[in-house]
Scaffold this motif. Structure first.
Motif, PDB file in Angstrom:
ATOM      1  N   ASP A 114       0.842  -1.194   0.000  1.00 37.41           N
ATOM      2  CA  ASP A 114       0.000   0.000   0.000  1.00 37.41           C
ATOM      3  C   ASP A 114       0.875   1.241   0.000  1.00 37.41           C
ATOM      4  OD1 ASP A 114      -2.797  -0.892   0.162  1.00 37.41           O
ATOM      5  OD2 ASP A 114      -2.170  -1.802   2.059  1.00 37.41           O
ATOM      6  N   ILE A 115       0.357   2.298  -0.578  1.00 38.08           N
ATOM      7  CA  ILE A 115       1.022   3.602  -0.488  1.00 38.08           C
ATOM      8  C   ILE A 115       0.814   4.141   0.921  1.00 38.08           C
ATOM      9  CG2 ILE A 115       0.990   5.994  -1.304  1.00 38.08           C
ATOM     10  CD1 ILE A 115       0.091   4.899  -4.041  1.00 38.08           C
ATOM     11  N   ASP A 116       1.893   4.571   1.557  1.00 33.52           N
ATOM     12  CA  ASP A 116       1.799   5.081   2.924  1.00 33.52           C
ATOM     13  C   ASP A 116       1.527   6.580   2.968  1.00 33.52           C
ATOM     14  OD1 ASP A 116       2.540   2.658   4.522  1.00 33.52           O
ATOM     15  OD2 ASP A 116       4.354   2.806   3.307  1.00 33.52           O
ATOM     16  N   MET A 117       2.075   7.296   2.009  1.00 36.07           N
ATOM     17  CA  MET A 117       2.013   8.757   2.080  1.00 36.07           C
ATOM     18  C   MET A 117       2.138   9.349   0.677  1.00 36.07           C
ATOM     19  SD  MET A 117       4.633  11.286   4.156  1.00 36.07           S
ATOM     20  CE  MET A 117       4.564  13.065   3.895  1.00 36.07           C
ATOM     21  N   VAL A 118       1.611  10.537   0.511  1.00 38.03           N
ATOM     22  CA  VAL A 118       1.731  11.275  -0.751  1.00 38.03           C
ATOM     23  C   VAL A 118       2.399  12.617  -0.473  1.00 38.03           C
ATOM     24  CG1 VAL A 118       0.484  12.424  -2.627  1.00 38.03           C
ATOM     25  CG2 VAL A 118      -0.317  10.212  -1.786  1.00 38.03           C
ATOM     26  N   LEU A 119       3.304  13.002  -1.356  1.00 36.33           N
ATOM     27  CA  LEU A 119       3.889  14.345  -1.313  1.00 36.33           C
ATOM     28  C   LEU A 119       3.926  14.895  -2.738  1.00 36.33           C
ATOM     29  CD1 LEU A 119       5.383  16.710   0.059  1.00 36.33           C
ATOM     30  CD2 LEU A 119       7.517  15.498  -0.420  1.00 36.33           C
ATOM     31  N   LEU A 120       3.292  16.051  -2.928  1.00 36.76           N
ATOM     32  CA  LEU A 120       3.335  16.759  -4.214  1.00 36.76           C
ATOM     33  C   LEU A 120       3.968  18.123  -3.979  1.00 36.76           C
ATOM     34  CD1 LEU A 120      -0.256  15.843  -5.474  1.00 36.76           C
ATOM     35  CD2 LEU A 120       1.890  14.699  -6.041  1.00 36.76           C
ATOM     36  N   ASN A 121       3.992  18.956  -5.000  1.00 40.01           N
ATOM     37  CA  ASN A 121       4.570  20.288  -4.823  1.00 40.01           C
ATOM     38  C   ASN A 121       3.527  21.371  -5.025  1.00 40.01           C
ATOM     39  OD1 ASN A 121       4.653  19.557  -7.617  1.00 40.01           O
ATOM     40  ND2 ASN A 121       5.966  21.302  -8.021  1.00 40.01           N
ATOM     41  N   ASN A 147       2.922  15.179 -15.959  1.00 40.22           N
ATOM     42  CA  ASN A 147       3.544  14.449 -14.851  1.00 40.22           C
ATOM     43  C   ASN A 147       2.743  13.202 -14.481  1.00 40.22           C
ATOM     44  OD1 ASN A 147       4.286  17.648 -13.687  1.00 40.22           O
ATOM     45  ND2 ASN A 147       5.866  16.182 -14.244  1.00 40.22           N
ATOM     46  N   SER A 148       3.467  12.128 -14.203  1.00 42.77           N
ATOM     47  CA  SER A 148       2.843  10.883 -13.787  1.00 42.77           C
ATOM     48  C   SER A 148       3.273  10.541 -12.362  1.00 42.77           C
ATOM     49  CB  SER A 148       3.223   9.740 -14.738  1.00 42.77           C
ATOM     50  OG  SER A 148       4.629   9.568 -14.765  1.00 42.77           O
ATOM     51  N   VAL A 149       2.550   9.615 -11.747  1.00 42.73           N
ATOM     52  CA  VAL A 149       2.811   9.229 -10.355  1.00 42.73           C
ATOM     53  C   VAL A 149       3.917   8.182 -10.302  1.00 42.73           C
ATOM     54  CG1 VAL A 149       1.826   8.319  -8.225  1.00 42.73           C
ATOM     55  CG2 VAL A 149       0.393   9.677  -9.781  1.00 42.73           C
ATOM     56  N   VAL A 150       4.881   8.423  -9.426  1.00 38.91           N
ATOM     57  CA  VAL A 150       5.938   7.463  -9.135  1.00 38.91           C
ATOM     58  C   VAL A 150       5.880   7.162  -7.643  1.00 38.91           C
ATOM     59  CG1 VAL A 150       8.431   7.018  -9.138  1.00 38.91           C
ATOM     60  CG2 VAL A 150       7.399   8.347 -10.988  1.00 38.91           C
ATOM     61  N   VAL A 151       6.014   5.891  -7.279  1.00 37.41           N
ATOM     62  CA  VAL A 151       6.012   5.511  -5.871  1.00 37.41           C
ATOM     63  C   VAL A 151       7.438   5.151  -5.468  1.00 37.41           C
ATOM     64  CG1 VAL A 151       5.077   3.988  -4.097  1.00 37.41           C
ATOM     65  CG2 VAL A 151       3.654   4.657  -6.050  1.00 37.41           C
ATOM     66  N   VAL A 152       7.934   5.866  -4.452  1.00 41.08           N
ATOM     67  CA  VAL A 152       9.324   5.724  -4.012  1.00 41.08           C
ATOM     68  C   VAL A 152       9.353   5.068  -2.637  1.00 41.08           C
ATOM     69  CG1 VAL A 152      11.434   6.981  -3.437  1.00 41.08           C
ATOM     70  CG2 VAL A 152       9.980   7.778  -5.312  1.00 41.08           C
ATOM     71  N   GLU A 153      10.229   4.117  -2.480  1.00 38.03           N
ATOM     72  CA  GLU A 153      10.418   3.471  -1.180  1.00 38.03           C
ATOM     73  C   GLU A 153      11.533   4.189  -0.431  1.00 38.03           C
ATOM     74  OE1 GLU A 153      11.531  -0.928   0.738  1.00 38.03           O
ATOM     75  OE2 GLU A 153      11.544  -0.621  -1.443  1.00 38.03           O
ATOM     76  N   LEU A 154      11.216   4.708   0.749  1.00 38.53           N
ATOM     77  CA  LEU A 154      12.178   5.436   1.566  1.00 38.53           C
ATOM     78  C   LEU A 154      12.173   4.909   2.997  1.00 38.53           C
ATOM     79  CD1 LEU A 154      11.493   9.174   0.575  1.00 38.53           C
ATOM     80  CD2 LEU A 154      13.455   7.806  -0.117  1.00 38.53           C
ATOM     81  N   LYS A 155      13.317   4.955   3.633  1.00 42.71           N
ATOM     82  CA  LYS A 155      13.405   4.656   5.054  1.00 42.71           C
ATOM     83  C   LYS A 155      12.835   5.819   5.859  1.00 42.71           C
ATOM     84  CE  LYS A 155      15.505   0.606   5.395  1.00 42.71           C
ATOM     85  NZ  LYS A 155      14.886  -0.549   6.080  1.00 42.71           N
ATOM     86  N   GLY A 156      12.397   5.511   7.082  1.00 40.34           N
ATOM     87  CA  GLY A 156      11.852   6.549   7.941  1.00 40.34           C
ATOM     88  C   GLY A 156      12.828   7.693   8.170  1.00 40.34           C
ATOM     89  N   ALA A 157      14.129   7.400   8.224  1.00 41.99           N
ATOM     90  CA  ALA A 157      15.133   8.451   8.427  1.00 41.99           C
ATOM     91  C   ALA A 157      15.095   9.465   7.292  1.00 41.99           C
ATOM     92  CB  ALA A 157      16.520   7.822   8.542  1.00 41.99           C
ATOM     93  N   SER A 158      14.812   8.988   6.068  1.00 37.93           N
ATOM     94  CA  SER A 158      14.722   9.899   4.925  1.00 37.93           C
ATOM     95  C   SER A 158      13.452  10.734   4.988  1.00 37.93           C
ATOM     96  CB  SER A 158      14.769   9.106   3.614  1.00 37.93           C
ATOM     97  OG  SER A 158      16.022   8.459   3.458  1.00 37.93           O
ATOM     98  N   GLY A 215      14.479  15.320  -8.489  1.00 38.69           N
ATOM     99  CA  GLY A 215      15.092  16.463  -7.809  1.00 38.69           C
ATOM    100  C   GLY A 215      14.391  17.776  -8.014  1.00 38.69           C
ATOM    101  N   GLY A 216      13.216  17.763  -8.652  1.00 41.25           N
ATOM    102  CA  GLY A 216      12.465  18.993  -8.842  1.00 41.25           C
ATOM    103  C   GLY A 216      12.124  19.659  -7.534  1.00 41.25           C
ATOM    104  N   ASP A 217      12.101  20.989  -7.529  1.00 42.28           N
ATOM    105  CA  ASP A 217      11.844  21.785  -6.317  1.00 42.28           C
ATOM    106  C   ASP A 217      12.852  21.472  -5.208  1.00 42.28           C
ATOM    107  OD1 ASP A 217       9.805  23.257  -7.355  1.00 42.28           O
ATOM    108  OD2 ASP A 217       8.266  22.579  -5.952  1.00 42.28           O
ATOM    109  N   ASN A 218      14.033  21.024  -5.603  1.00 43.50           N
ATOM    110  CA  ASN A 218      15.132  20.739  -4.666  1.00 43.50           C
ATOM    111  C   ASN A 218      14.777  19.690  -3.610  1.00 43.50           C
ATOM    112  OD1 ASN A 218      16.946  22.708  -5.822  1.00 43.50           O
ATOM    113  ND2 ASN A 218      15.698  24.299  -4.832  1.00 43.50           N
ATOM    114  N   MET A 219      13.911  18.748  -3.978  1.00 43.85           N
ATOM    115  CA  MET A 219      13.569  17.672  -3.038  1.00 43.85           C
ATOM    116  C   MET A 219      14.623  16.566  -3.121  1.00 43.85           C
ATOM    117  SD  MET A 219       9.414  17.424  -3.097  1.00 43.85           S
ATOM    118  CE  MET A 219       8.382  18.887  -2.840  1.00 43.85           C
ATOM    119  N   GLY A 220      15.798  16.866  -2.602  1.00 43.67           N
ATOM    120  CA  GLY A 220      16.932  15.968  -2.707  1.00 43.67           C
ATOM    121  C   GLY A 220      16.803  14.677  -1.931  1.00 43.67           C
ATOM    122  N   PHE A 221      15.898  14.629  -0.946  1.00 40.04           N
ATOM    123  CA  PHE A 221      15.752  13.420  -0.127  1.00 40.04           C
ATOM    124  C   PHE A 221      15.279  12.222  -0.946  1.00 40.04           C
ATOM    125  CE2 PHE A 221      12.219  16.393   0.389  1.00 40.04           C
ATOM    126  CZ  PHE A 221      11.164  15.659  -0.117  1.00 40.04           C
TER     127      PHE A 221
END
Length: 261
Positions: A114-121, A147-158, A215-221
């Motif tokens: 499942d998708i846990d969270m969404v972040l847009l700009n 723009n299309s939706v991409v689902v990224v897997e990140l650790k909680g620290a990120s 990396g759009g909008d400087n979202m380097g994480f």
């Protein structure tokens, strides 16, 4: 003499064959290569007139597209804007909630997660949704990009880096599936995902746009991604699909992201 005669005939035949081969090679088409590309600007002004035959050919297709774009899908009882809140907005909340609800079935079918969270700009929302009928054209006005939706897997620290980015950006970037509560000094009071406190060692699946992943909008994480899943689902199409399912759009500025006073 007979031998010399035959010898001469053989020489003539060889000569004819040689000349024929040369001619064939010389007639072979030489591949063409682009060596120069030039262009000029053509101003479209009153001196240009429409061509009746072309206009008549295009008109039925034009009318069909216009009718599809202007067909009513839903209704907005008030203006939905990206500037009606400090930390979250009606337009931002609507967009993020749409991406979550419409993309999650696709992602789960492909991955079992499942998708846990969404972040847009915030800047990706290009128009308000006016009070009144909501159409496919509305979706194109709000999201004119491909723009299309991409689902990224990140650790909680990120994800903590993500929260730090949101605090420093001081913009109402749309989120869904999480709650961020700040203290009055801009430190994090609470950060929950799916109603549970963040686990820095756990992997989370974040839906976002292909623009932000790169990396759009400087979202380097997003560079910390463990995996990426391309859904090939345009955000605009998700909006149209959602509009087609509901009768009334009623997003609110809520408590998904706010600051204690």
């Amino acid at each position: 003499m007979a031998k010399l005669k035959h010898f001469g005939i053989l020489n003539i035949k060889h000569y004819v064959i040689f000349i024929t081969i040369i001619n064939l090679l010389s007639c072979k088409n030489t591949p063409e290569h682009l060596t120069e590309l030039t262009g000029k600007q053509l101003a479209i002004d009153s001196s240009f007139t429409s061509v009746d035959s072309i206009r008549n050919f295009i008109q039925p297709y034009h009318d069909r597209v216009e009718s599809i774009l202007d067909s009513t899908l839903a209704y907005a009882p008030y203006v939905i804007s990206k500037s009606d809140g400090k930390f979250n907005t009606t337009a931002g909340n609507l967009m993020a909630d749409i991406v979550l609800s419409e993309t999650n079935p696709i992602f789960k079918k492909r991955t079992g997660h499942d998708i846990d969270m969404v972040l847009l700009n915030h800047g990706g929302i290009r128009s308000i949704i006016s009070k009144g009928n909501v159409t496919s054209r509305t979706a194109y006005e709000v999201m004119p990009f491909e723009n299309s939706v991409v689902v990224v897997e990140l650790k909680g620290a990120s994800l903590m880096k993500m929260v730090d980015y949101l605090i420093k950006s001081k913009r109402a970037h749309p989120i869904a599936g999480a709650q961020i509560i700040l203290n009055n000094d801009n430190t994090v009071n609470t950060f929950t995902v799916g109603g549970k406190p963040l686990d820095k060692n756990k992997s989370y699946y974040i839906a976002t746009s292909d623009y932000l992943v790169t990396g759009g909008d400087n979202m380097g994480f997003f560079k910390d991604a463990i995996s990426k899943t391309e859904t090939d689902y345009k955000i605009r199409n998700a909006m149209i699909d959602f509009f087609s399912k509901v009768d009334t759009l009623a997003p609110k500025v809520d408590l998904r992201y706010y600051q204690l006073q």
